[in-house]
Design an enzyme around this catalytic site. Structure first.
Site, PDB file in Angstrom:
ATOM      1  N   ASN A  78      24.216 -25.413 -23.106  1.00 29.94           N
ATOM      2  CA  ASN A  78      24.379 -26.334 -24.232  1.00 29.94           C
ATOM      3  C   ASN A  78      22.999 -26.600 -24.815  1.00 29.94           C
ATOM      4  O   ASN A  78      22.190 -27.309 -24.231  1.00 29.94           O
ATOM      5  CB  ASN A  78      25.025 -27.639 -23.721  1.00 29.94           C
ATOM      6  CG  ASN A  78      25.100 -28.707 -24.798  1.00 29.94           C
ATOM      7  OD1 ASN A  78      24.833 -28.431 -25.975  1.00 29.94           O
ATOM      8  ND2 ASN A  78      25.445 -29.917 -24.404  1.00 29.94           N
ATOM      9  N   TRP A  79      22.758 -25.998 -25.958  1.00 29.63           N
ATOM     10  CA  TRP A  79      21.415 -26.092 -26.556  1.00 29.63           C
ATOM     11  C   TRP A  79      21.184 -27.448 -27.235  1.00 29.63           C
ATOM     12  O   TRP A  79      20.069 -27.735 -27.666  1.00 29.63           O
ATOM     13  CB  TRP A  79      21.211 -24.980 -27.578  1.00 29.63           C
ATOM     14  CG  TRP A  79      21.207 -23.595 -27.010  1.00 29.63           C
ATOM     15  CD1 TRP A  79      21.448 -23.234 -25.695  1.00 29.63           C
ATOM     16  CD2 TRP A  79      20.949 -22.378 -27.718  1.00 29.63           C
ATOM     17  NE1 TRP A  79      21.354 -21.875 -25.560  1.00 29.63           N
ATOM     18  CE2 TRP A  79      21.053 -21.328 -26.785  1.00 29.63           C
ATOM     19  CE3 TRP A  79      20.642 -22.084 -29.040  1.00 29.63           C
ATOM     20  CZ2 TRP A  79      20.856 -19.985 -27.145  1.00 29.63           C
ATOM     21  CZ3 TRP A  79      20.448 -20.751 -29.408  1.00 29.63           C
ATOM     22  CH2 TRP A  79      20.545 -19.719 -28.461  1.00 29.63           C
ATOM     23  N   LYS A  80      22.242 -28.227 -27.402  1.00 33.59           N
ATOM     24  CA  LYS A  80      22.146 -29.534 -28.068  1.00 33.59           C
ATOM     25  C   LYS A  80      21.488 -29.361 -29.449  1.00 33.59           C
ATOM     26  O   LYS A  80      21.686 -28.332 -30.085  1.00 33.59           O
ATOM     27  CB  LYS A  80      21.414 -30.529 -27.170  1.00 33.59           C
ATOM     28  CG  LYS A  80      22.061 -30.588 -25.781  1.00 33.59           C
ATOM     29  CD  LYS A  80      21.574 -31.720 -24.923  1.00 33.59           C
ATOM     30  CE  LYS A  80      22.309 -31.676 -23.575  1.00 33.59           C
ATOM     31  NZ  LYS A  80      21.953 -32.780 -22.698  1.00 33.59           N
ATOM     32  N   HIS A 120      31.306 -34.535 -24.994  1.00 36.45           N
ATOM     33  CA  HIS A 120      30.023 -34.651 -24.285  1.00 36.45           C
ATOM     34  C   HIS A 120      29.583 -36.121 -24.287  1.00 36.45           C
ATOM     35  O   HIS A 120      29.824 -36.842 -25.259  1.00 36.45           O
ATOM     36  CB  HIS A 120      28.972 -33.775 -24.977  1.00 36.45           C
ATOM     37  CG  HIS A 120      27.733 -33.631 -24.146  1.00 36.45           C
ATOM     38  ND1 HIS A 120      26.775 -34.609 -24.097  1.00 36.45           N
ATOM     39  CD2 HIS A 120      27.328 -32.652 -23.309  1.00 36.45           C
ATOM     40  CE1 HIS A 120      25.812 -34.219 -23.264  1.00 36.45           C
ATOM     41  NE2 HIS A 120      26.124 -33.037 -22.768  1.00 36.45           N
ATOM     42  N   GLU A 125      26.848 -37.456 -24.820  1.00 36.93           N
ATOM     43  CA  GLU A 125      26.002 -37.833 -25.965  1.00 36.93           C
ATOM     44  C   GLU A 125      26.858 -38.119 -27.199  1.00 36.93           C
ATOM     45  O   GLU A 125      26.521 -38.989 -28.006  1.00 36.93           O
ATOM     46  CB  GLU A 125      24.963 -36.732 -26.228  1.00 36.93           C
ATOM     47  CG  GLU A 125      23.880 -36.741 -25.146  1.00 36.93           C
ATOM     48  CD  GLU A 125      23.251 -35.390 -24.847  1.00 36.93           C
ATOM     49  OE1 GLU A 125      23.388 -34.455 -25.658  1.00 36.93           O
ATOM     50  OE2 GLU A 125      22.625 -35.269 -23.772  1.00 36.93           O
ATOM     51  N   GLU A 132      29.812 -34.142 -15.758  1.00 34.72           N
ATOM     52  CA  GLU A 132      28.415 -34.420 -16.070  1.00 34.72           C
ATOM     53  C   GLU A 132      28.134 -35.908 -15.869  1.00 34.72           C
ATOM     54  O   GLU A 132      28.381 -36.713 -16.779  1.00 34.72           O
ATOM     55  CB  GLU A 132      28.112 -34.052 -17.527  1.00 34.72           C
ATOM     56  CG  GLU A 132      28.302 -32.595 -17.859  1.00 34.72           C
ATOM     57  CD  GLU A 132      27.411 -32.152 -19.005  1.00 34.72           C
ATOM     58  OE1 GLU A 132      26.711 -31.152 -18.822  1.00 34.72           O
ATOM     59  OE2 GLU A 132      27.384 -32.806 -20.062  1.00 34.72           O
ATOM     60  N   GLY A 144      19.397 -34.728 -18.371  1.00 35.84           N
ATOM     61  CA  GLY A 144      18.058 -34.767 -18.951  1.00 35.84           C
ATOM     62  C   GLY A 144      17.078 -35.653 -18.203  1.00 35.84           C
ATOM     63  O   GLY A 144      15.999 -35.978 -18.699  1.00 35.84           O
ATOM     64  N   SER A 149      20.859 -31.783 -15.232  1.00 31.94           N
ATOM     65  CA  SER A 149      19.609 -31.322 -14.624  1.00 31.94           C
ATOM     66  C   SER A 149      19.789 -30.115 -13.703  1.00 31.94           C
ATOM     67  O   SER A 149      19.143 -30.013 -12.661  1.00 31.94           O
ATOM     68  CB  SER A 149      18.910 -32.468 -13.884  1.00 31.94           C
ATOM     69  OG  SER A 149      18.556 -33.497 -14.791  1.00 31.94           O
ATOM     70  N   GLY A 204      21.781 -27.902 -19.876  1.00 30.80           N
ATOM     71  CA  GLY A 204      21.116 -28.357 -21.083  1.00 30.80           C
ATOM     72  C   GLY A 204      19.713 -27.776 -21.172  1.00 30.80           C
ATOM     73  O   GLY A 204      19.525 -26.610 -21.538  1.00 30.80           O
ATOM     74  N   GLY A 205      18.731 -28.577 -20.810  1.00 33.06           N
ATOM     75  CA  GLY A 205      17.319 -28.216 -20.959  1.00 33.06           C
ATOM     76  C   GLY A 205      16.966 -26.807 -20.503  1.00 33.06           C
ATOM     77  O   GLY A 205      16.279 -26.065 -21.224  1.00 33.06           O
TER      78      GLY A 205
END
Ligand code: 13P
Length: 258
Positions: free
Chosen positions: A18-20, A104, A106, A176, A182, A222, A243-244
């Site tokens: 997930n590149w956000k 998600h 976010e 999640e 993150g 993470s 993610g990251g």
């Protein structure tokens, strides 16, 4: 009640990046060019990337001939109409998306998405031939108040409400925990597996134990090359929503290989 066979059975692992809100079109194409070669021999795992809307078309082209599938990060539940700024499931299918991430944390936290809205999106995604990756997970406060089980059960039941049993096996769920996203704090592999088993029991309750055995449930929060192997060694963790670490080709490839 789901007996929890603790076997992965037919479930194929799925690693999704997930590149956000990261990567311009040019940066996205460069990342895919690097990633394709690094994961080309990975056959026993499904690999998915989820760029921002603006890069979906270019990434689709860049992915041609590869073993990587395309996902969107969100969508509206309607197929068209006066919804300024929104993107529809039909548009995503037409762009070549196979998956769509829904609910998600976010989106829930910053954009007011509700369980009810997520459910509408899940139904619409399935109707339009998109495979939903449904995100559930508790906040730190909810965890500290001992509400983890209650929250993930409520979110899972709400997202799956009204879904037909014959559509259920197309769903992917991502557990999640919000406090692990993150932050560099991962749920321990044991703990992630425990909560994922609770989610799987909920799926059994909503549908049946066959579906619960088949539905793939990822862990997200993470995930890095250094902790992926331990997470994937658990009985009920069928992959990761990253993610990251998915923004870097070699880190993401290392997670795929784990
Ligand atoms: P991080 O891997 O950066 O913690 O993000 C997880 C996530 O939210 C994936 O959807």
């Amino acid at each position: 009640m789901y007996s929890g066979r603790g076997e992965r059975g037919l479930r194929r692992r799925i690693i999704a990046g997930n590149w956000k809100m990261n990567k311009t079109v040019d940066e996205a194409v460069t990342l895919i060019a690097d990633l394709k070669g690094l994961v080309k021999d990975a056959t026993d795992v499904e690999i998915v990337v989820s760029p921002p809307f603006t890069a979906l078309g270019a990434v689709r082209e860049a992915l041609r001939g590869s073993n990587i599938e395309l996902a969107a990060q969100n969508m509206h539940w309607e197929n068209e109409g006066a919804f300024t700024g929104e993107v529809s499931p039909r548009m995503l299918r037409n762009l070549g998306c196979m998956y769509v991430i829904l609910g998600h944390s976010e989106r829930r936290t910053y954009f007011g998405e509700t369980d009810e809205g997520v459910n509408k999106k899940v139904k619409s995604a399935l109707l339009n031939g998109l495979l939903p990756i449904i995100c559930v997970g508790e906040t730190l406060k909810e965890r500290e108040e001992g509400k983890t089980e209650e929250v993930v059960t409520r979110q899972t039941k709400a997202a799956l409400d009204g879904i037909k049993t014959n559509e259920a096996e197309r769903i992917v769920i991502a557990y999640e925990p919000v406090w692990a996203i993150g932050t560099g704090r991962t749920a321990s592999a044991d703990e992630a597996n425990r909560v994922i088993r609770i989610i799987r029991s909920t799926v059994a309750e909503v549908f049946n134990s066959r579906i619960a055995d088949e539905v793939r449930i990822q862990y997200g929060g993470s995930v890095k090359p250094g902790n992926a192997r331990e997470l994937f060694g658990q009985s009920d963790i069928d992959g990761a929503l990253v993610g990251g670490a998915s923004l870097n080709a070699s880190d993401f490839a290392a997670i795929v290989k784990a």
